[in-house]
Design an enzyme around this catalytic site. Structure first.
Site, mmCIF file in Angstrom:
data_model
loop_
_atom_site.group_PDB
_atom_site.id
_atom_site.type_symbol
_atom_site.label_atom_id
_atom_site.label_comp_id
_atom_site.label_asym_id
_atom_site.label_seq_id
_atom_site.Cartn_x
_atom_site.Cartn_y
_atom_site.Cartn_z
ATOM 1 N N ASP A 156 0.808 -1.034 -0.056
ATOM 2 C CA ASP A 156 0.063 0.077 0.184
ATOM 3 C C ASP A 156 1.011 1.297 -0.064
ATOM 4 O O ASP A 156 1.963 1.267 0.599
ATOM 5 C CB ASP A 156 -0.852 0.188 1.213
ATOM 6 C CG ASP A 156 -2.148 1.004 0.969
ATOM 7 O OD1 ASP A 156 -3.070 0.606 1.107
ATOM 8 O OD2 ASP A 156 -1.743 2.144 0.995
ATOM 9 N N ILE A 157 0.561 2.156 -0.626
ATOM 10 C CA ILE A 157 1.130 3.298 -0.974
ATOM 11 C C ILE A 157 1.159 4.279 0.244
ATOM 12 O O ILE A 157 2.112 5.054 0.635
ATOM 13 C CB ILE A 157 0.918 4.281 -2.321
ATOM 14 C CG1 ILE A 157 1.974 5.099 -2.618
ATOM 15 C CG2 ILE A 157 -0.438 4.863 -1.803
ATOM 16 C CD1 ILE A 157 1.619 5.558 -3.878
ATOM 17 N N GLY A 180 -15.659 2.886 3.513
ATOM 18 C CA GLY A 180 -14.710 3.727 3.446
ATOM 19 C C GLY A 180 -13.737 3.308 2.094
ATOM 20 O O GLY A 180 -12.518 3.546 2.088
ATOM 21 N N HIS A 234 -10.414 -5.474 -3.327
ATOM 22 C CA HIS A 234 -8.980 -5.538 -2.507
ATOM 23 C C HIS A 234 -9.021 -5.808 -1.206
ATOM 24 O O HIS A 234 -9.873 -5.323 -0.477
ATOM 25 C CB HIS A 234 -8.110 -4.321 -2.903
ATOM 26 C CG HIS A 234 -8.618 -2.827 -2.435
ATOM 27 N ND1 HIS A 234 -9.682 -2.350 -3.239
ATOM 28 C CD2 HIS A 234 -8.515 -2.337 -1.178
ATOM 29 C CE1 HIS A 234 -9.912 -1.321 -2.555
ATOM 30 N NE2 HIS A 234 -9.199 -1.091 -1.495
HETATM 31 P P1 AMP Z 1 -9.730 1.383 0.351
HETATM 32 O O1 AMP Z 1 -9.870 2.806 1.015
HETATM 33 O O2 AMP Z 1 -10.119 0.064 1.152
HETATM 34 O O3 AMP Z 1 -10.553 1.732 -1.181
HETATM 35 O O4 AMP Z 1 -8.304 1.295 0.094
HETATM 36 C C1 AMP Z 1 -7.451 1.777 -1.068
HETATM 37 C C2 AMP Z 1 -6.144 1.755 -0.659
HETATM 38 O O5 AMP Z 1 -5.180 2.026 -1.911
HETATM 39 C C3 AMP Z 1 -5.724 2.860 0.127
HETATM 40 O O6 AMP Z 1 -5.177 2.057 1.448
HETATM 41 C C4 AMP Z 1 -4.454 3.604 -0.375
HETATM 42 O O7 AMP Z 1 -3.556 3.968 0.119
HETATM 43 C C5 AMP Z 1 -4.134 2.516 -1.653
HETATM 44 N N1 AMP Z 1 -3.679 3.161 -2.903
HETATM 45 C C6 AMP Z 1 -4.074 3.994 -3.746
HETATM 46 N N2 AMP Z 1 -3.308 4.185 -4.323
HETATM 47 C C7 AMP Z 1 -2.312 3.528 -4.562
HETATM 48 C C8 AMP Z 1 -1.285 3.213 -5.414
HETATM 49 N N3 AMP Z 1 -0.717 3.877 -6.479
HETATM 50 N N4 AMP Z 1 -0.198 1.994 -5.052
HETATM 51 C C9 AMP Z 1 -0.541 1.433 -3.803
HETATM 52 N N5 AMP Z 1 -1.702 1.737 -3.073
HETATM 53 C C10 AMP Z 1 -2.483 2.691 -3.372
#
Ligand code: AMP
Length: 114
Positions: free
Chosen positions: A31-32, A93, A100
């Site tokens: 996760d970023i 959220g 994912h």
């Molecule tokens: P959610 O809030 O459950 O939809 O989680 C989405 C997740 O994706 C969050 O924890 C973000 O930090 C992560 N995220 C968004 N863009 C990226 C990216 N380019 N690479 C890795 N993680 C990401």
């Protein structure tokens, strides 16, 4: 209706990601914006927008994603335990509309979540 997301771009290698696992059906990457020392996302390569959209035809794929999460967590050294999270829709959220599973670990996690 499916919409192209940042995760589809990661699958197609159009944007970089720290990929830790890949097979024909699934991809896992860090996760970023990590919320724990270990924070990895497991996604299906096939786009399912959110868990509430999953149907019986996705049964095998969903099982595969859970077992992949288990394997990736073990590979990440989370022998003391970890949490799997799937956020669904606005109240859940969810911010990226490509299903994912979050793997969170490396510290003791609180409950209940916010
Ligand atoms: P959610 O809030 O459950 O939809 O989680 C989405 C997740 O994706 C969050 O924890 C973000 O930090 C992560 N995220 C968004 N863009 C990226 C990216 N380019 N690479 C890795 N993680 C990401």
């Amino acid at each position: 209706m499916t919409v192209d997301t940042v995760f589809d771009k990661i699958i197609r290698r159009e944007i970089p990601a720290d990929i830790v696992y890949e097979d024909d059906l699934a991809l896992a990457f860090k996760d970023i914006n990590p919320q724990a020392p270990v924070h990895i996302l497991v996604i299906p390569k096939q786009q399912i927008v959110k868990i509430s959209d999953a149907r019986s035809q996705h049964r095998d794929l969903l099982g595969h994603l859970l077992l992949t999460a288990q394997q990736v967590a073990e590979q990440a050294g989370l022998e003391n335990g970890y949490r799997l999270v799937i956020n669904d829709g606005a109240d859940g959220g969810q911010t990226v509309y490509h299903l994912h599973i979050h793997i969170l670990g490396g510290r003791s996690l609180g409950w209940p979540p916010g």
